[in-house]
Design a protein around this motif. Structure first.
Motif, short mmCIF file in Angstrom:
data_model
loop_
_atom_site.label_atom_id
_atom_site.label_comp_id
_atom_site.label_asym_id
_atom_site.label_seq_id
_atom_site.Cartn_x
_atom_site.Cartn_y
_atom_site.Cartn_z
N ARG A 1 -67.49 -11.44 1.61
CA ARG A 1 -66.99 -12.42 0.64
C ARG A 1 -67.34 -13.85 1.08
NH1 ARG A 1 -62.32 -10.14 -0.06
NH2 ARG A 1 -61.27 -11.23 1.62
N LYS A 2 -67.21 -14.09 2.37
CA LYS A 2 -67.51 -15.43 2.91
C LYS A 2 -68.99 -15.75 2.77
CE LYS A 2 -64.85 -17.65 4.44
NZ LYS A 2 -64.02 -18.67 3.80
N GLN A 3 -69.85 -14.74 2.94
CA GLN A 3 -71.29 -14.95 2.76
C GLN A 3 -71.60 -15.33 1.30
OE1 GLN A 3 -72.62 -11.22 4.39
NE2 GLN A 3 -73.14 -12.14 6.36
N GLY A 4 -70.88 -14.72 0.37
CA GLY A 4 -71.03 -15.09 -1.04
C GLY A 4 -70.57 -16.52 -1.29
N GLU A 5 -69.47 -16.92 -0.65
CA GLU A 5 -68.98 -18.29 -0.79
C GLU A 5 -69.97 -19.28 -0.19
OE1 GLU A 5 -65.10 -18.27 1.01
OE2 GLU A 5 -64.25 -17.00 -0.57
N ILE A 6 -70.59 -18.90 0.92
CA ILE A 6 -71.59 -19.77 1.54
C ILE A 6 -72.80 -19.92 0.62
CG2 ILE A 6 -73.28 -19.90 3.43
CD1 ILE A 6 -71.06 -18.86 5.28
N SER A 7 -73.18 -18.82 -0.01
CA SER A 7 -74.30 -18.88 -0.95
C SER A 7 -73.98 -19.83 -2.11
CB SER A 7 -74.60 -17.48 -1.48
OG SER A 7 -75.60 -17.52 -2.46
N GLN A 8 -72.76 -19.74 -2.63
CA GLN A 8 -72.35 -20.65 -3.71
C GLN A 8 -72.31 -22.09 -3.21
OE1 GLN A 8 -68.59 -19.05 -4.99
NE2 GLN A 8 -69.53 -17.66 -6.47
N ALA A 9 -71.83 -22.29 -1.99
CA ALA A 9 -71.77 -23.64 -1.43
C ALA A 9 -73.18 -24.21 -1.25
CB ALA A 9 -71.03 -23.64 -0.10
N ASN A 10 -74.12 -23.35 -0.85
CA ASN A 10 -75.52 -23.79 -0.74
C ASN A 10 -76.08 -24.19 -2.10
OD1 ASN A 10 -76.41 -23.75 1.98
ND2 ASN A 10 -76.39 -21.52 1.97
N ASP B 1 -65.01 -6.90 7.70
CA ASP B 1 -66.33 -6.74 7.08
C ASP B 1 -66.30 -7.22 5.63
OD1 ASP B 1 -67.58 -5.79 9.35
OD2 ASP B 1 -67.30 -3.67 8.81
N ASN B 2 -65.24 -6.85 4.91
CA ASN B 2 -65.09 -7.31 3.52
C ASN B 2 -64.94 -8.83 3.46
OD1 ASN B 2 -65.26 -4.75 2.41
ND2 ASN B 2 -63.06 -4.40 2.48
N CYS B 3 -64.17 -9.39 4.38
CA CYS B 3 -64.00 -10.84 4.42
C CYS B 3 -65.33 -11.54 4.71
CB CYS B 3 -62.97 -11.24 5.48
SG CYS B 3 -61.27 -10.83 5.06
N ILE B 4 -66.10 -10.97 5.62
CA ILE B 4 -67.41 -11.54 5.97
C ILE B 4 -68.34 -11.50 4.77
CG2 ILE B 4 -69.50 -11.12 7.35
CD1 ILE B 4 -67.57 -10.36 9.68
N GLU C 1 -69.28 -22.14 6.71
CA GLU C 1 -70.08 -21.55 7.78
C GLU C 1 -69.26 -21.38 9.07
OE1 GLU C 1 -73.38 -24.27 7.82
OE2 GLU C 1 -74.55 -23.02 6.45
N LYS C 2 -68.42 -22.37 9.35
CA LYS C 2 -67.55 -22.27 10.54
C LYS C 2 -66.58 -21.11 10.38
CE LYS C 2 -64.24 -24.84 13.28
NZ LYS C 2 -63.36 -25.99 13.36
N SER C 3 -66.04 -20.95 9.18
CA SER C 3 -65.12 -19.85 8.91
C SER C 3 -65.81 -18.50 9.09
CB SER C 3 -64.56 -19.99 7.49
OG SER C 3 -63.73 -18.93 7.16
N LEU C 4 -67.05 -18.41 8.64
CA LEU C 4 -67.82 -17.17 8.81
C LEU C 4 -68.02 -16.85 10.29
CD1 LEU C 4 -69.49 -14.83 7.65
CD2 LEU C 4 -71.47 -16.36 7.66
N VAL C 5 -68.36 -17.85 11.07
CA VAL C 5 -68.56 -17.64 12.51
C VAL C 5 -67.26 -17.14 13.13
CG1 VAL C 5 -68.98 -18.85 14.69
CG2 VAL C 5 -70.46 -19.27 12.73
N GLU C 6 -66.14 -17.73 12.74
CA GLU C 6 -64.84 -17.29 13.28
C GLU C 6 -64.55 -15.83 12.91
OE1 GLU C 6 -62.13 -20.19 11.75
OE2 GLU C 6 -62.77 -21.73 13.19
N LEU C 7 -64.85 -15.46 11.66
CA LEU C 7 -64.64 -14.08 11.24
C LEU C 7 -65.51 -13.11 12.04
CD1 LEU C 7 -64.42 -14.43 7.34
CD2 LEU C 7 -62.60 -13.65 8.87
N MET C 8 -66.75 -13.49 12.28
CA MET C 8 -67.65 -12.63 13.03
C MET C 8 -67.20 -12.50 14.49
SD MET C 8 -71.32 -13.71 11.47
CE MET C 8 -72.16 -12.31 10.75
#
Length: 147
Positions: free
Chosen positions: A82-91, A77-80, A36-43
């Protein structure tokens, strides 16, 4: 006489399994927070580039540079995504670890209840045995008492 529970090793094992499940859940939560922190940084990066892109458009920046910035925004945008998918898996992983912890905690609770019940029975038997000994001593004293 001391209480000895024949399944004490099982109780200990269930306690250890629960502790291990807690550690695994803690690790999964840590991984989720990192994602989640990585996603915030990407955004934040994306927003900075968009602001720079907007400023560049107002300053008559060469089209090649604007195109390069736009390509980088697309990459982010692509990284974000992908990161959202990783967050979903982590959840999902956190959810699985939580379910596992709940199962382990229930197992431990069942075995602890069985141990408590066995301890209660042991104490009841000890009290009964002690009472019988006291009754026997009283009977012997009464029988030995001269008339």
């Amino acid at each position: 006489m001391r209480f000895h529970y024949s399944f004490q090793k099982v109780v200990d094992l269930k306690g250890n399994e629960k502790t291990q499940a807690e550690w695994l859940l803690s690790n999964a939560l840590g991984e989720l927070q990192a994602q989640e922190k990585s996603l915030v940084e990407l955004m934040e990066q994306r927003n900075e580039i968009l602001l720079a892109l907007q400023a560049a458009a107002e300053r008559r920046t060469p089209m090649a540079m604007i195109r390069e910035m736009q390509d980088y925004v697309d990459y982010l945008d692509n990284c974000i995504t992908r990161k959202q998918g990783e967050i979903s898996q982590a959840n999902q992983e956190v959810s699985r670890k939580q379910d596992n912890l709940n199962t382990k905690a229930l197992d431990e609770k069942i075995w602890l209840k069985a141990r408590e019940k066995a301890l209660g029975i042991f104490k009841q038997n000890m009290n009964l045995r002690e009472q019988n000994e006291l009754d026997e001593m009283a009977t012997v004293r009464f029988a030995m008492k001269p008339l």
